[in-house]
Structures are given as structure tokens and as C-alpha cells.
Design an enzyme around this catalytic site. Structure first.
Site, PDB file in Angstrom:
ATOM      1  N   VAL A   1       0.914  -1.012   0.053  1.00 11.22           N
ATOM      2  CA  VAL A   1       0.057  -0.176  -0.040  1.00 11.22           C
ATOM      3  C   VAL A   1       0.926   1.192  -0.090  1.00 11.22           C
ATOM      4  O   VAL A   1       1.778   1.176   1.005  1.00 11.22           O
ATOM      5  CB  VAL A   1      -0.873  -0.018   1.180  1.00 11.22           C
ATOM      6  CG1 VAL A   1      -1.828   1.104   1.132  1.00 11.22           C
ATOM      7  CG2 VAL A   1      -1.784  -1.224   1.503  1.00 11.22           C
ATOM      8  N   CYS A   2       0.582   2.015  -0.893  1.00  7.73           N
ATOM      9  CA  CYS A   2       1.464   3.434  -1.029  1.00  7.73           C
ATOM     10  C   CYS A   2       1.306   4.315   0.315  1.00  7.73           C
ATOM     11  O   CYS A   2       0.366   4.505   0.624  1.00  7.73           O
ATOM     12  CB  CYS A   2       0.870   4.260  -2.125  1.00  7.73           C
ATOM     13  SG  CYS A   2       2.002   5.793  -2.180  1.00  7.73           S
ATOM     14  N   ILE A   3       2.355   4.369   0.991  1.00  7.48           N
ATOM     15  CA  ILE A   3       2.258   4.955   2.311  1.00  7.48           C
ATOM     16  C   ILE A   3       2.045   6.325   2.429  1.00  7.48           C
ATOM     17  O   ILE A   3       1.054   6.589   3.150  1.00  7.48           O
ATOM     18  CB  ILE A   3       3.604   4.788   3.091  1.00  7.48           C
ATOM     19  CG1 ILE A   3       3.671   5.281   4.397  1.00  7.48           C
ATOM     20  CG2 ILE A   3       4.814   5.427   2.379  1.00  7.48           C
ATOM     21  CD1 ILE A   3       4.656   4.815   5.457  1.00  7.48           C
TER      22      ILE A   3
END
Lengths: 120, 130
Positions: B77-79
Site C-alpha cells: 500500500v502506498c504509504i
């Protein structure tokens, strides 16, 4: 070197989509991909020089775009037809982007290993 | 063939998230590999641990979790996108002093570089837009 293309086709400031796509382009270049960015459809508005997103409490996209060459993202393209349809000329743009015909865009896309944001 | 799968659609907003899930399942069953599933844009909402779908509807998050467990699939998941939208790991919850950690397991918050890294080691990149 892998080639990736980011296609910005949504109008700016309708959500964070355009900005997040540009961030992906920058990170791609940092990771030594050959990155191109194509602005088409309502995405060409992202290139308009006279933007100010302060009233929207967002980052002004043209400022972010002007940082692309520092990230070594120098292959910037814009859909020629999309500009004409919207009454935009080259001097209205905040950065230099090469106008491409539909056929040239097709060739650009076929030349990539990955196309990000191809579908809206 | 090795795929990188990008999910841009939140669960339940359209069928795209479910299509991504089905694609991964089918690709794996057909003997292909998935380098990484990368959740970006509104797709990060997939990793929200507080979703309670009605009992007579499919639980998309549970299905991603099962797929990941069955096939050792990496759910990244893109932080930056996740923090902005309130999807917080326990570490980020502490760092930003928020009320609850909201990241479901085994989703991992990672940098955008993990997307580029996955593309670099894949034959194909496929995106499921919102």
C-alpha cells in the site's frame, strides 16, 4: 533500462489523481526508469500556466510539474488535438511539452514496458 | 509470466477492485506469478481494517487476505496515499498520535519505489482504475 509512461488524462484538482501520478513519475526516474509523461484529454489543463490552487488548499500542479526536469523527467508530451479542442497554445503551458498527434501517442505507448494511468 | 498488479479503485465503489482480485486469482491458477499487488490512489482504502460489509455481500478485504495467505502474495500500500486517507499502521498511528491503527494485515505500507521495483522485475504491468 525500463521505459514507463504516465498518462495524465483527468482534469487537475478533481481529487489527487494527477498529483499522485506525477509523484509516481518522479519516483520512477529516481529508480532509474526512463520516464515519459503524456498529458491528454482534460489532463492538458494540468499544464496551464495560470494556475493557483491556494484557494482549493492544494498544491499548485504547475509548480510541481516545473520540478520534473530536476528529477530527470524530460520526456514531456501533450496531445495536440486536446490542446486545440481546449483553445490552448504552446505559450499557455507552464513547461515545455512536445505536442503529439494521435498516431504519435499510439507509437509512444507501444514503446513502453508499463503505462500508468492509461485508463481513466 | 510475472505481473505487477496496481489497484486504484477502492472496494465497493466500482467492480474494478473485485476484478483485480479475480485477475490475481486467475493468473495464479494459470501458473503465472505476481511480483506485488500495489494499492494506489483511492485503492489504498482496500487495506482499511474497519470495514464491515453486510453478511449477504462478499467481503473483498477478507478475500484479498485469503489470497495473500494462500499464495504468499505481497499486498503493498502506498504509504503517502495511505497516510493522507487515514490508513495507518501501528507505527504510523503512534508517530502521528492518531486514535487507532487502521491497516489490515497482511497489507504493508511501503514507498512508491516498491511499485517501480515490481514493474522492473515484471513482464507485464496491469492497472485497475477507479
Amino acid at each position: 533500462m525500463k521505459k514507463i509512461l504516465c498518462v495524465v488524462s483527468r482534469p487537475p484538482y478533481q481529487g489527487s489523481h494527477d498529483l499522485e501520478l506525477i509523484e509516481a513519475a518522479m519516483v520512477g526516474a529516481v529508480f532509474e526508469m526512463q520516464v515519459s509523461v503524456l498529458f491528454r484529454g482534460d489532463g492538458v489543463w494540468a499544464l496551464h500556466a495560470g494556475q493557483n490552487a491556494a484557494p482549493l488548499q492544494q498544491r499548485t500542479l504547475s509548480h510541481v510539474l516545473s520540478a520534473l526536469p530536476t528529477y530527470d523527467v524530460k520526456r514531456l508530451y501533450v496531445c495536440a488535438e486536446g490542446m486545440t479542442e481546449r483553445g490552448l497554445a504552446q505559450e499557455d503551458l507552464c513547461i515545455d511539452a512536445t505536442p503529439l498527434s494521435m498516431a504519435e501517442q499510439q507509437a509512444l505507448m507501444s514503446d513502453q514496458q508499463a503505462v500508468l494511468g492509461a485508463q481513466t | 509470466m510475472i505481473f505487477t498488479v496496481a489497484v486504484h479503485s477502492p472496494p465497493y465503489a466500482s467492480s474494478a477492485n473485485h476484478h483485480a482480485l479475480q485477475f490475481c486469482r486467475t493468473a495464479i491458477d494459470a501458473g503465472h506469478g505476481i511480483a506485488r499487488v500495489f494499492f494506489y490512489h483511492e485503492g489504498v482504502y482496500t487495506a482499511l481494517n474497519s470495514q464491515v460489509p453486510p453478511q449477504d455481500e462478499g467481503d473483498i478485504v477478507l478475500q484479498w487476505q485469503q489470497l495473500a495467505a494462500d499464495h504468499n502474495l505481497e499486498l503493498a500500500v502506498c504509504i503517502a496515499n495511505a497516510l493522507k486517507r487515514g490508513v495507518l499502521s501501528a507505527d504510523e498511528q503512534k508517530r502521528y498520535e492518531r486514535a487507532a491503527a487502521t491497516l489490515a494485515e497482511p497489507f504493508q505500507l511501503v514507498g512508491l519505489g516498491q511499485l517501480i521495483d515490481a514493474i522492473a522485475s515484471s513482464d507485464r504491468y496491469i492497472e485497475f482504475p477507479a
